[in-house]
Design a protein around this motif. Structure first.
Motif, PDB file in Angstrom:
ATOM      1  N   GLU A 184      -0.731  30.340  -2.136  1.00  0.00           N
ATOM      2  CA  GLU A 184      -2.094  29.962  -2.508  1.00  0.00           C
ATOM      3  C   GLU A 184      -2.751  29.099  -1.436  1.00  0.00           C
ATOM      4  OE1 GLU A 184      -3.486  31.009  -5.336  1.00  0.00           O
ATOM      5  OE2 GLU A 184      -1.661  31.823  -6.219  1.00  0.00           O
ATOM      6  N   ALA A 185      -4.050  29.282  -1.264  1.00  0.00           N
ATOM      7  CA  ALA A 185      -4.849  28.375  -0.443  1.00  0.00           C
ATOM      8  C   ALA A 185      -5.123  27.138  -1.278  1.00  0.00           C
ATOM      9  CB  ALA A 185      -6.154  29.042  -0.030  1.00  0.00           C
ATOM     10  N   GLU A 186      -4.930  25.973  -0.685  1.00  0.00           N
ATOM     11  CA  GLU A 186      -5.154  24.710  -1.386  1.00  0.00           C
ATOM     12  C   GLU A 186      -5.790  23.707  -0.439  1.00  0.00           C
ATOM     13  OE1 GLU A 186      -1.910  24.064  -4.769  1.00  0.00           O
ATOM     14  OE2 GLU A 186      -1.006  23.963  -2.780  1.00  0.00           O
ATOM     15  N   VAL A 187      -6.190  22.594  -1.010  1.00  0.00           N
ATOM     16  CA  VAL A 187      -6.557  21.415  -0.231  1.00  0.00           C
ATOM     17  C   VAL A 187      -5.581  20.325  -0.647  1.00  0.00           C
ATOM     18  CG1 VAL A 187      -8.998  22.057  -0.097  1.00  0.00           C
ATOM     19  CG2 VAL A 187      -8.234  20.525  -1.895  1.00  0.00           C
ATOM     20  N   VAL A 188      -5.362  19.367   0.229  1.00  0.00           N
ATOM     21  CA  VAL A 188      -4.468  18.262  -0.077  1.00  0.00           C
ATOM     22  C   VAL A 188      -5.271  16.980  -0.048  1.00  0.00           C
ATOM     23  CG1 VAL A 188      -2.505  16.916   0.768  1.00  0.00           C
ATOM     24  CG2 VAL A 188      -2.394  19.400   0.773  1.00  0.00           C
ATOM     25  N   ALA A 189      -5.061  16.150  -1.054  1.00  0.00           N
ATOM     26  CA  ALA A 189      -5.680  14.830  -1.098  1.00  0.00           C
ATOM     27  C   ALA A 189      -4.609  13.775  -0.866  1.00  0.00           C
ATOM     28  CB  ALA A 189      -6.363  14.601  -2.443  1.00  0.00           C
ATOM     29  N   PHE A 190      -4.902  12.852   0.041  1.00  0.00           N
ATOM     30  CA  PHE A 190      -4.071  11.668   0.245  1.00  0.00           C
ATOM     31  C   PHE A 190      -4.868  10.495  -0.294  1.00  0.00           C
ATOM     32  CE2 PHE A 190      -1.737  14.242   3.279  1.00  0.00           C
ATOM     33  CZ  PHE A 190      -0.439  13.793   3.112  1.00  0.00           C
ATOM     34  N   ILE A 191      -4.388   9.944  -1.400  1.00  0.00           N
ATOM     35  CA  ILE A 191      -5.052   8.839  -2.077  1.00  0.00           C
ATOM     36  C   ILE A 191      -4.438   7.546  -1.550  1.00  0.00           C
ATOM     37  CG2 ILE A 191      -5.478   7.760  -4.317  1.00  0.00           C
ATOM     38  CD1 ILE A 191      -4.843  10.669  -5.486  1.00  0.00           C
ATOM     39  N   LYS A 192      -5.263   6.694  -0.913  1.00  0.00           N
ATOM     40  CA  LYS A 192      -4.778   5.396  -0.434  1.00  0.00           C
ATOM     41  C   LYS A 192      -5.040   4.367  -1.525  1.00  0.00           C
ATOM     42  CE  LYS A 192      -6.419   6.560   4.095  1.00  0.00           C
ATOM     43  NZ  LYS A 192      -7.476   6.267   5.044  1.00  0.00           N
ATOM     44  N   PHE A 236       0.814  -1.217   0.000  1.00  0.00           N
ATOM     45  CA  PHE A 236       0.000   0.000   0.000  1.00  0.00           C
ATOM     46  C   PHE A 236       0.846   1.263   0.000  1.00  0.00           C
ATOM     47  CE2 PHE A 236      -2.981  -3.138   1.581  1.00  0.00           C
ATOM     48  CZ  PHE A 236      -4.107  -2.833   0.829  1.00  0.00           C
ATOM     49  N   VAL A 237       0.290   2.318  -0.624  1.00  0.00           N
ATOM     50  CA  VAL A 237       0.949   3.620  -0.677  1.00  0.00           C
ATOM     51  C   VAL A 237      -0.104   4.717  -0.533  1.00  0.00           C
ATOM     52  CG1 VAL A 237       2.853   2.840  -2.156  1.00  0.00           C
ATOM     53  CG2 VAL A 237       0.780   3.799  -3.201  1.00  0.00           C
ATOM     54  N   PHE A 238       0.370   5.900  -0.178  1.00  0.00           N
ATOM     55  CA  PHE A 238      -0.404   7.134  -0.280  1.00  0.00           C
ATOM     56  C   PHE A 238       0.104   7.860  -1.518  1.00  0.00           C
ATOM     57  CE2 PHE A 238      -0.750   7.237   4.515  1.00  0.00           C
ATOM     58  CZ  PHE A 238      -2.146   7.257   4.572  1.00  0.00           C
ATOM     59  N   ILE A 239      -0.789   8.487  -2.246  1.00  0.00           N
ATOM     60  CA  ILE A 239      -0.392   9.433  -3.289  1.00  0.00           C
ATOM     61  C   ILE A 239      -0.846  10.804  -2.790  1.00  0.00           C
ATOM     62  CG2 ILE A 239      -0.606  10.173  -5.684  1.00  0.00           C
ATOM     63  CD1 ILE A 239      -1.436   7.231  -6.314  1.00  0.00           C
ATOM     64  N   TYR A 240       0.109  11.683  -2.579  1.00  0.00           N
ATOM     65  CA  TYR A 240      -0.148  13.037  -2.090  1.00  0.00           C
ATOM     66  C   TYR A 240      -0.318  13.950  -3.296  1.00  0.00           C
ATOM     67  CZ  TYR A 240       1.289  17.685  -0.464  1.00  0.00           C
ATOM     68  OH  TYR A 240       1.368  19.030  -0.215  1.00  0.00           O
ATOM     69  N   THR A 241      -1.398  14.739  -3.302  1.00  0.00           N
ATOM     70  CA  THR A 241      -1.563  15.736  -4.355  1.00  0.00           C
ATOM     71  C   THR A 241      -2.343  16.938  -3.842  1.00  0.00           C
ATOM     72  OG1 THR A 241      -2.201  16.115  -6.677  1.00  0.00           O
ATOM     73  CG2 THR A 241      -3.656  14.704  -5.396  1.00  0.00           C
ATOM     74  N   PRO A 242      -1.819  18.159  -4.016  1.00  0.00           N
ATOM     75  CA  PRO A 242      -2.572  19.365  -3.667  1.00  0.00           C
ATOM     76  C   PRO A 242      -3.468  19.780  -4.833  1.00  0.00           C
ATOM     77  CG  PRO A 242      -0.297  19.932  -4.147  1.00  0.00           C
ATOM     78  CD  PRO A 242      -0.421  18.448  -4.311  1.00  0.00           C
ATOM     79  N   LEU A 243      -4.610  20.379  -4.496  1.00  0.00           N
ATOM     80  CA  LEU A 243      -5.571  20.858  -5.490  1.00  0.00           C
ATOM     81  C   LEU A 243      -6.077  22.232  -5.079  1.00  0.00           C
ATOM     82  CD1 LEU A 243      -6.474  17.475  -5.065  1.00  0.00           C
ATOM     83  CD2 LEU A 243      -7.264  18.156  -7.320  1.00  0.00           C
ATOM     84  N   PRO A 244      -6.666  22.982  -6.014  1.00  0.00           N
ATOM     85  CA  PRO A 244      -7.071  24.349  -5.692  1.00  0.00           C
ATOM     86  C   PRO A 244      -8.343  24.456  -4.853  1.00  0.00           C
ATOM     87  CG  PRO A 244      -7.628  23.860  -7.955  1.00  0.00           C
ATOM     88  CD  PRO A 244      -6.832  22.692  -7.431  1.00  0.00           C
ATOM     89  N   THR A 245      -9.244  23.470  -4.955  1.00  0.00           N
ATOM     90  CA  THR A 245     -10.513  23.562  -4.235  1.00  0.00           C
ATOM     91  C   THR A 245     -10.954  22.207  -3.702  1.00  0.00           C
ATOM     92  OG1 THR A 245     -11.893  23.114  -6.189  1.00  0.00           O
ATOM     93  CG2 THR A 245     -11.319  25.447  -5.763  1.00  0.00           C
ATOM     94  N   LYS A 246     -11.809  22.264  -2.694  1.00  0.00           N
ATOM     95  CA  LYS A 246     -12.396  21.043  -2.151  1.00  0.00           C
ATOM     96  C   LYS A 246     -13.222  20.324  -3.216  1.00  0.00           C
ATOM     97  CE  LYS A 246     -15.427  19.427   1.502  1.00  0.00           C
ATOM     98  NZ  LYS A 246     -16.648  19.775   2.189  1.00  0.00           N
TER      99      LYS A 246
END
Length: 113
Positions: free
Chosen positions: A59-67, A11-21
């Motif tokens: 910039e304001a961002e949100v971060v997604a951690f994809i499992k 298993f891994v996490f994929i970290y990615t920031p995005l501009p909005t929820k």
């Protein structure tokens, strides 16, 4: 192979920031529905400071951690890239070293075979 060693390779996490929820939720829903992600955690309220095209940005961002599984990570990144609004999105793969076995058993059942 110990359970921890198997976890490290599986298993891994994929970290990615995005501009909005909303952008993060759209991407997350597509990945989970496609069984490319077991779960996606979305963290709002992140501030990113970086240089882009010669100027420092804040910039304001949100971060997604994809499992997901290590095996599915390339497909998950490809699918996420199609929905990602950034010109050069970050997709950083981070290992998951260990976890509780009942969660891991559930996660195995959620990932694409």
């Amino acid at each position: 192979m110990s359970a921890d060693t198997q976890m490290l390779s599986e298993f891994v996490f994929i970290y990615t920031p995005l501009p909005t929820k909303e952008a993060a939720e759209e991407m997350a829903e597509a990945l989970v529905a496609g069984r490319l992600a077991v779960c996606v955690n979305i963290y709002p309220g992140v501030t990113s400071v970086y240089e882009w095209k010669g100027a420092v940005q804040k910039e304001a961002e949100v971060v997604a951690f994809i499992k997901t599984t290590r095996k599915l990570a390339p497909d998950a990144i490809a699918a996420a890239r199609l929905r990602h609004p950034y010109e050069v999105p970050a997709f950083l793969v981070l290992p998951i070293e260990s976890g509780n076995e009942d969660y891991v058993a559930w996660a195995r059942g959620q990932a694409k075979a």
